[in-house]
Design a protein around this motif. Sequence first.
Motif, mmCIF file in Angstrom:
data_model
loop_
_atom_site.group_PDB
_atom_site.id
_atom_site.type_symbol
_atom_site.label_atom_id
_atom_site.label_comp_id
_atom_site.label_asym_id
_atom_site.label_seq_id
_atom_site.Cartn_x
_atom_site.Cartn_y
_atom_site.Cartn_z
ATOM 1 N N ARG A 126 0.828 -1.202 0.000
ATOM 2 C CA ARG A 126 0.000 0.000 0.000
ATOM 3 C C ARG A 126 0.863 1.253 0.000
ATOM 4 N N ARG A 127 1.956 1.221 0.745
ATOM 5 C CA ARG A 127 2.874 2.368 0.775
ATOM 6 C C ARG A 127 3.478 2.605 -0.609
ATOM 7 N N ILE A 207 -4.995 -3.748 -3.919
ATOM 8 C CA ILE A 207 -3.635 -4.244 -4.130
ATOM 9 C C ILE A 207 -3.613 -5.281 -5.244
ATOM 10 N N ALA A 208 -4.672 -6.078 -5.337
ATOM 11 C CA ALA A 208 -4.731 -7.127 -6.360
ATOM 12 C C ALA A 208 -4.825 -6.563 -7.772
ATOM 13 N N ALA A 209 -5.021 -5.256 -7.909
ATOM 14 C CA ALA A 209 -5.108 -4.645 -9.233
ATOM 15 C C ALA A 209 -3.748 -4.502 -9.895
ATOM 16 N N PHE A 210 -2.667 -4.783 -9.158
ATOM 17 C CA PHE A 210 -1.322 -4.559 -9.683
ATOM 18 C C PHE A 210 -0.571 -5.870 -9.865
ATOM 19 N N CYS A 211 0.172 -5.972 -10.975
ATOM 20 C CA CYS A 211 0.986 -7.160 -11.232
ATOM 21 C C CYS A 211 2.112 -7.229 -10.210
ATOM 22 N N ASP A 212 2.440 -8.446 -9.821
ATOM 23 C CA ASP A 212 3.520 -8.629 -8.851
ATOM 24 C C ASP A 212 4.287 -9.901 -9.202
ATOM 25 N N ASP A 213 5.181 -9.799 -10.169
ATOM 26 C CA ASP A 213 6.015 -10.933 -10.540
ATOM 27 C C ASP A 213 7.373 -10.415 -10.989
ATOM 28 N N THR A 214 8.243 -11.328 -11.358
ATOM 29 C CA THR A 214 9.617 -10.949 -11.697
ATOM 30 C C THR A 214 9.679 -10.086 -12.959
ATOM 31 N N HIS A 216 7.250 -7.944 -13.920
ATOM 32 C CA HIS A 216 6.522 -6.693 -13.740
ATOM 33 C C HIS A 216 6.724 -6.182 -12.311
ATOM 34 N N PRO A 217 7.684 -5.308 -12.099
ATOM 35 C CA PRO A 217 7.950 -4.798 -10.738
ATOM 36 C C PRO A 217 6.714 -4.120 -10.151
ATOM 37 N N PHE A 218 6.410 -4.465 -8.947
ATOM 38 C CA PHE A 218 5.245 -3.902 -8.258
ATOM 39 C C PHE A 218 5.531 -2.443 -7.912
ATOM 40 N N PRO A 219 4.558 -1.523 -8.111
ATOM 41 C CA PRO A 219 3.246 -1.652 -8.736
ATOM 42 C C PRO A 219 3.207 -0.936 -10.089
ATOM 43 N N GLN A 220 4.205 -1.149 -10.925
ATOM 44 C CA GLN A 220 4.318 -0.408 -12.177
ATOM 45 C C GLN A 220 3.254 -0.804 -13.201
ATOM 46 N N TYR A 221 2.790 -2.040 -13.147
ATOM 47 C CA TYR A 221 1.808 -2.518 -14.119
ATOM 48 C C TYR A 221 0.516 -2.900 -13.395
ATOM 49 N N PHE A 222 -0.608 -2.600 -14.044
ATOM 50 C CA PHE A 222 -1.897 -2.842 -13.386
ATOM 51 C C PHE A 222 -2.878 -3.489 -14.358
ATOM 52 N N PRO A 224 -6.367 -3.183 -15.925
ATOM 53 C CA PRO A 224 -7.306 -2.066 -16.112
ATOM 54 C C PRO A 224 -8.673 -2.275 -15.470
ATOM 55 N N GLY A 225 -9.152 -3.508 -15.480
ATOM 56 C CA GLY A 225 -10.493 -3.757 -14.947
ATOM 57 C C GLY A 225 -10.586 -3.841 -13.441
ATOM 58 N N TYR A 226 -9.433 -3.787 -12.740
ATOM 59 C CA TYR A 226 -9.448 -3.990 -11.290
ATOM 60 C C TYR A 226 -8.951 -2.777 -10.501
ATOM 61 N N ALA A 227 -8.494 -1.742 -11.181
ATOM 62 C CA ALA A 227 -7.977 -0.558 -10.498
ATOM 63 C C ALA A 227 -9.073 0.497 -10.343
ATOM 64 N N SER A 228 -8.874 1.386 -9.363
ATOM 65 C CA SER A 228 -9.731 2.564 -9.207
ATOM 66 C C SER A 228 -9.031 3.743 -9.889
ATOM 67 N N TYR A 229 -9.827 4.740 -10.295
ATOM 68 C CA TYR A 229 -9.255 5.839 -11.067
ATOM 69 C C TYR A 229 -9.723 7.198 -10.548
ATOM 70 N N ARG A 230 -8.971 8.213 -10.984
ATOM 71 C CA ARG A 230 -9.313 9.603 -10.690
ATOM 72 C C ARG A 230 -9.198 10.396 -11.979
ATOM 73 N N VAL A 231 -10.108 11.330 -12.197
ATOM 74 C CA VAL A 231 -10.103 12.137 -13.409
ATOM 75 C C VAL A 231 -8.994 13.177 -13.321
ATOM 76 N N ASN A 232 -8.230 13.301 -14.402
ATOM 77 C CA ASN A 232 -7.079 14.209 -14.432
ATOM 78 C C ASN A 232 -7.377 15.367 -15.387
ATOM 79 N N ILE A 233 -8.304 16.219 -14.974
ATOM 80 C CA ILE A 233 -8.764 17.325 -15.821
ATOM 81 C C ILE A 233 -8.855 18.602 -14.996
ATOM 82 N N ASP A 234 -8.490 19.702 -15.613
ATOM 83 C CA ASP A 234 -8.655 21.024 -15.020
ATOM 84 C C ASP A 234 -9.845 21.720 -15.662
#
Length: 401
Positions: A126-127, A207-214, A216-222, A224-234
């Motif tokens: 999580r950190r 946490i399960a939304a991110f790949c964790d294997d040799t 794909h270093p955690f948490p660089q890859y995710f 798409p269907g399991y992550a939460s998102y935030r809108v990046n618009i001004d």
Amino acid sequence: MNGSSPDPYAASPKLAALSPDELTELMERYDAGEKATALINEFGLRIAVSELVMCFPPLVRPDHICPNCNIPMVSRHPSKSQLRLRNLNLPIFCPRCQHQDSDDCQCEHCQDRRKNQCRQEEARKRRLIRETYPLIRDNPRELSSLTLRERVLLGALLRNGMAEDYSRIHPLCDQKDKLSPRPSYDVQIINSLCAKQLLTIHPESPIAAFCDDTEHPFPQYFYPGYASYRVNIDAPCGYKGCLEYLMQPPEQFFYSCKPAEFHELWKEIAFEECMEYLVYRLNSVNFPFSPGEKTKAVFHDLLDHFSTAQIFCFIGRAIDKASTRALEQKLSKKHAANIVINTCQRQGEFALANHWDIYPYRRDFKCPQSTLSSFFYDRVLQLGSRGFELCPHKCLEVEDQ
């Protein structure tokens, strides 16, 4: 009673009537091969035959010390069948806490240790997620710079998955209503919006939304269907106002968009609905089929001349015809499935050549309209059900004139 703990290395209380010498003799004669039934009768024991060896004192293993109790561990007295084995490897355990020297030990200490390790690992991950995806907007896009497609896809996604407090967009896998006609298109939408930096990963994503294997270093890859998102618009109206503007857009929000943009998006959504219906109808008759480039080309061509409802008619007729041919001519289901798309194409061309009016199908209740489709047809185009019944190309041609 003095309250002292029982001796973990002693024999079962069921053998308490035997003297030490009798107990030694009993075990030696058992190990020598005498029948358990005869021994039980001779020594006057009141136990079942299968219980006898289990009542013997365990074998002490002084070379194995329990890490929890700091006492020698033990193994069960071997049964007759085990004694006949050359490479006997009896499980070793602690007589007090039942700890075993194995990774899947289920003793209370090991279970607590694993739970603690899991909590520590979850805290570490999580950190890392929060450090990698901080809750800040990175090079946000201006609301006015969005294309029609971006505005509609974002609006539908927000309607479908925005949290009540506007804090995040819930993962696709947790959204009750379907975003688009097909799951694969849902992922395309997410990937497209992320690539345009209109969406960013929310730091409180599962946490399960991110790949964790040799690889794909955690948490660089995710995923798409399991992550939460935030809108990046001004936007001048602020973050919350921007979200509401996208979800409930006024008519003037689309005034700057060109007719070609409407046509392209309409055709894109209609195509996905046709593909959804095709796969659903093929599955209903157990026809194995994996739509490829040819199928895409045929439907894109048909959508230049027919509505989604009319193409549904082509699909239904083609599958009925393929089912009949498969039954009468004993074709394989795979062969019959391959006939379907060719039949759809021929029906469309024949209808155009003869100026036929094609009877439009209704929406199938097992393929309900998606949030994206209803948002685009009802709110953006303000056509309602006619968005399903009209040909995108012909309808916009009339509007241009």
